[in-house]
Design a protein around this motif. Structure first.
Motif, mmCIF file in Angstrom:
data_model
loop_
_atom_site.group_PDB
_atom_site.id
_atom_site.type_symbol
_atom_site.label_atom_id
_atom_site.label_comp_id
_atom_site.label_asym_id
_atom_site.label_seq_id
_atom_site.Cartn_x
_atom_site.Cartn_y
_atom_site.Cartn_z
ATOM 1 N N ASN A 41 -2.393 -12.777 -8.664
ATOM 2 C CA ASN A 41 -2.553 -14.223 -8.707
ATOM 3 C C ASN A 41 -1.392 -14.921 -7.995
ATOM 4 O O ASN A 41 -1.606 -15.903 -7.273
ATOM 5 C CB ASN A 41 -2.663 -14.712 -10.154
ATOM 6 C CG ASN A 41 -3.073 -16.153 -10.221
ATOM 7 O OD1 ASN A 41 -4.134 -16.534 -9.720
ATOM 8 N ND2 ASN A 41 -2.248 -16.980 -10.834
ATOM 9 N N ALA A 42 -0.173 -14.421 -8.168
ATOM 10 C CA ALA A 42 0.979 -14.992 -7.475
ATOM 11 C C ALA A 42 0.823 -14.854 -5.960
ATOM 12 O O ALA A 42 1.156 -15.772 -5.198
ATOM 13 C CB ALA A 42 2.268 -14.329 -7.944
ATOM 14 N N LEU A 43 0.315 -13.701 -5.511
ATOM 15 C CA LEU A 43 0.059 -13.523 -4.076
ATOM 16 C C LEU A 43 -0.980 -14.524 -3.581
ATOM 17 O O LEU A 43 -0.830 -15.097 -2.502
ATOM 18 C CB LEU A 43 -0.416 -12.098 -3.786
ATOM 19 C CG LEU A 43 0.637 -11.008 -3.856
ATOM 20 C CD1 LEU A 43 -0.005 -9.646 -3.645
ATOM 21 C CD2 LEU A 43 1.731 -11.238 -2.834
ATOM 22 N N GLN A 85 3.760 -16.413 9.119
ATOM 23 C CA GLN A 85 2.748 -15.403 9.409
ATOM 24 C C GLN A 85 3.293 -13.995 9.196
ATOM 25 O O GLN A 85 2.588 -13.130 8.663
ATOM 26 C CB GLN A 85 2.235 -15.568 10.841
ATOM 27 C CG GLN A 85 1.429 -16.830 11.026
ATOM 28 C CD GLN A 85 1.012 -17.048 12.472
ATOM 29 O OE1 GLN A 85 1.240 -16.202 13.334
ATOM 30 N NE2 GLN A 85 0.412 -18.185 12.731
ATOM 31 N N THR A 86 4.526 -13.754 9.583
ATOM 32 C CA THR A 86 5.131 -12.436 9.394
ATOM 33 C C THR A 86 5.237 -12.102 7.909
ATOM 34 O O THR A 86 4.913 -10.986 7.488
ATOM 35 C CB THR A 86 6.521 -12.379 10.063
ATOM 36 O OG1 THR A 86 6.362 -12.622 11.467
ATOM 37 C CG2 THR A 86 7.187 -11.029 9.843
ATOM 38 N N GLY A 87 5.677 -13.056 7.110
ATOM 39 C CA GLY A 87 5.779 -12.833 5.668
ATOM 40 C C GLY A 87 4.435 -12.572 5.029
ATOM 41 O O GLY A 87 4.284 -11.662 4.201
ATOM 42 N N VAL A 88 3.437 -13.355 5.426
ATOM 43 C CA VAL A 88 2.097 -13.176 4.865
ATOM 44 C C VAL A 88 1.512 -11.834 5.294
ATOM 45 O O VAL A 88 0.929 -11.114 4.486
ATOM 46 C CB VAL A 88 1.181 -14.350 5.271
ATOM 47 C CG1 VAL A 88 -0.267 -14.056 4.947
ATOM 48 C CG2 VAL A 88 1.637 -15.631 4.588
ATOM 49 N N ARG A 89 1.694 -11.489 6.555
ATOM 50 C CA ARG A 89 1.178 -10.199 7.042
ATOM 51 C C ARG A 89 1.838 -9.041 6.289
ATOM 52 O O ARG A 89 1.181 -8.082 5.888
ATOM 53 C CB ARG A 89 1.406 -10.046 8.545
ATOM 54 C CG ARG A 89 0.858 -8.741 9.117
ATOM 55 C CD ARG A 89 1.084 -8.599 10.602
ATOM 56 N NE ARG A 89 0.692 -9.748 11.366
ATOM 57 C CZ ARG A 89 -0.559 -9.988 11.790
ATOM 58 N NH1 ARG A 89 -1.518 -9.153 11.476
ATOM 59 N NH2 ARG A 89 -0.829 -11.056 12.502
ATOM 60 N N SER A 90 3.135 -9.132 6.051
ATOM 61 C CA SER A 90 3.851 -8.085 5.331
ATOM 62 C C SER A 90 3.320 -7.930 3.909
ATOM 63 O O SER A 90 3.087 -6.805 3.448
ATOM 64 C CB SER A 90 5.346 -8.408 5.307
ATOM 65 O OG SER A 90 6.035 -7.466 4.538
ATOM 66 N N GLU A 93 -0.171 -6.341 4.058
ATOM 67 C CA GLU A 93 -0.125 -4.898 4.302
ATOM 68 C C GLU A 93 0.352 -4.138 3.060
ATOM 69 O O GLU A 93 -0.153 -3.055 2.773
ATOM 70 C CB GLU A 93 0.768 -4.606 5.510
ATOM 71 C CG GLU A 93 0.135 -5.064 6.808
ATOM 72 C CD GLU A 93 1.071 -5.045 8.001
ATOM 73 O OE1 GLU A 93 2.281 -4.764 7.827
ATOM 74 O OE2 GLU A 93 0.593 -5.324 9.116
ATOM 75 N N THR A 94 1.291 -4.710 2.318
ATOM 76 C CA THR A 94 1.761 -4.089 1.083
ATOM 77 C C THR A 94 0.645 -4.044 0.047
ATOM 78 O O THR A 94 0.448 -3.031 -0.628
ATOM 79 C CB THR A 94 2.982 -4.843 0.518
ATOM 80 O OG1 THR A 94 4.028 -4.789 1.496
ATOM 81 C CG2 THR A 94 3.464 -4.230 -0.784
ATOM 82 N N LEU A 95 -0.096 -5.124 -0.062
ATOM 83 C CA LEU A 95 -1.230 -5.156 -0.991
ATOM 84 C C LEU A 95 -2.271 -4.106 -0.612
ATOM 85 O O LEU A 95 -2.791 -3.409 -1.474
ATOM 86 C CB LEU A 95 -1.873 -6.545 -1.020
ATOM 87 C CG LEU A 95 -3.088 -6.701 -1.926
ATOM 88 C CD1 LEU A 95 -2.730 -6.436 -3.385
ATOM 89 C CD2 LEU A 95 -3.675 -8.099 -1.772
ATOM 90 N N GLN A 96 -2.535 -3.960 0.676
ATOM 91 C CA GLN A 96 -3.492 -2.947 1.124
ATOM 92 C C GLN A 96 -2.994 -1.552 0.779
ATOM 93 O O GLN A 96 -3.760 -0.704 0.337
ATOM 94 C CB GLN A 96 -3.746 -3.070 2.633
ATOM 95 C CG GLN A 96 -4.401 -4.355 3.038
ATOM 96 C CD GLN A 96 -5.698 -4.586 2.304
ATOM 97 O OE1 GLN A 96 -6.582 -3.750 2.287
ATOM 98 N NE2 GLN A 96 -5.810 -5.742 1.662
ATOM 99 N N LEU A 97 -1.700 -1.310 0.956
ATOM 100 C CA LEU A 97 -1.118 -0.016 0.609
ATOM 101 C C LEU A 97 -1.238 0.226 -0.890
ATOM 102 O O LEU A 97 -1.650 1.305 -1.319
ATOM 103 C CB LEU A 97 0.353 0.032 1.030
ATOM 104 C CG LEU A 97 1.137 1.275 0.588
ATOM 105 C CD1 LEU A 97 0.565 2.527 1.249
ATOM 106 C CD2 LEU A 97 2.606 1.111 0.919
ATOM 107 N N ASN A 98 -0.908 -0.791 -1.684
ATOM 108 C CA ASN A 98 -1.012 -0.652 -3.136
ATOM 109 C C ASN A 98 -2.442 -0.339 -3.555
ATOM 110 O O ASN A 98 -2.675 0.538 -4.387
ATOM 111 C CB ASN A 98 -0.539 -1.921 -3.845
ATOM 112 C CG ASN A 98 0.959 -2.099 -3.796
ATOM 113 O OD1 ASN A 98 1.693 -1.235 -3.326
ATOM 114 N ND2 ASN A 98 1.419 -3.239 -4.264
ATOM 115 N N ARG A 99 -3.400 -1.042 -2.984
ATOM 116 C CA ARG A 99 -4.802 -0.814 -3.344
ATOM 117 C C ARG A 99 -5.242 0.574 -2.910
ATOM 118 O O ARG A 99 -5.989 1.239 -3.613
ATOM 119 C CB ARG A 99 -5.681 -1.901 -2.730
ATOM 120 C CG ARG A 99 -5.441 -3.263 -3.388
ATOM 121 C CD ARG A 99 -6.204 -4.359 -2.740
ATOM 122 N NE ARG A 99 -7.626 -4.182 -2.967
ATOM 123 C CZ ARG A 99 -8.557 -4.726 -2.198
ATOM 124 N NH1 ARG A 99 -8.235 -5.455 -1.175
ATOM 125 N NH2 ARG A 99 -9.828 -4.530 -2.463
#
Length: 112
Positions: A41-43, A85-90, A93-99
């Motif tokens: 939710n924070a994301l 954009q760099t922060g959001v992309r990072s 990508e971290t969320l995708q890795l976690n999932r």
């Protein structure tokens, strides 16, 4: 043609929809998943806030292009947009890795 701009090409909207879909799979009131729910939710809140910020920056860039003959205002605005954009992309990508890791029965969101 490859997508390049977060707002114009709908990349941000796609990512927000993915985070919303992820959030909808996590029980909000379950003590075992409360941290995960709050994390995602924070994301989501951050993504939506960053989207509004990028919209305002892009509006300012367009205004500056029309009204600033020197062009010196556009550079810092474009740099600010790039950093968002760099922060959001990072984080995306971290969320995708976690999932991905969770689908392999390893939770990176479980700190218990």
């Amino acid at each position: 043609m490859a997508k390049k701009r977060f707002l114009r090409d709908g990349i941000f909207d796609e990512w927000i929809a993915e985070v919303e879909a992820c959030l909808s799979t996590i029980p909000e009131n379950d003590p075992e998943t409360l941290y995960q729910f709050q994390y995602i939710n924070a994301l989501l809140v951050m993504y939506k806030t960053c989207k509004v910020s990028l919209e305002r920056i892009e509006e300012s860039i367009e205004f500056a292009r029309r009204n600033d003959p020197t062009g010196e205002i556009c550079g810092p605005l474009a740099e600010a947009a790039m950093h968002i954009q760099t922060g959001v992309r990072s984080t995306y990508e971290t969320l995708q890795l976690n999932r991905s890791m969770e689908s392999d029965d390893v939770s990176l969101l479980d700190f218990s």
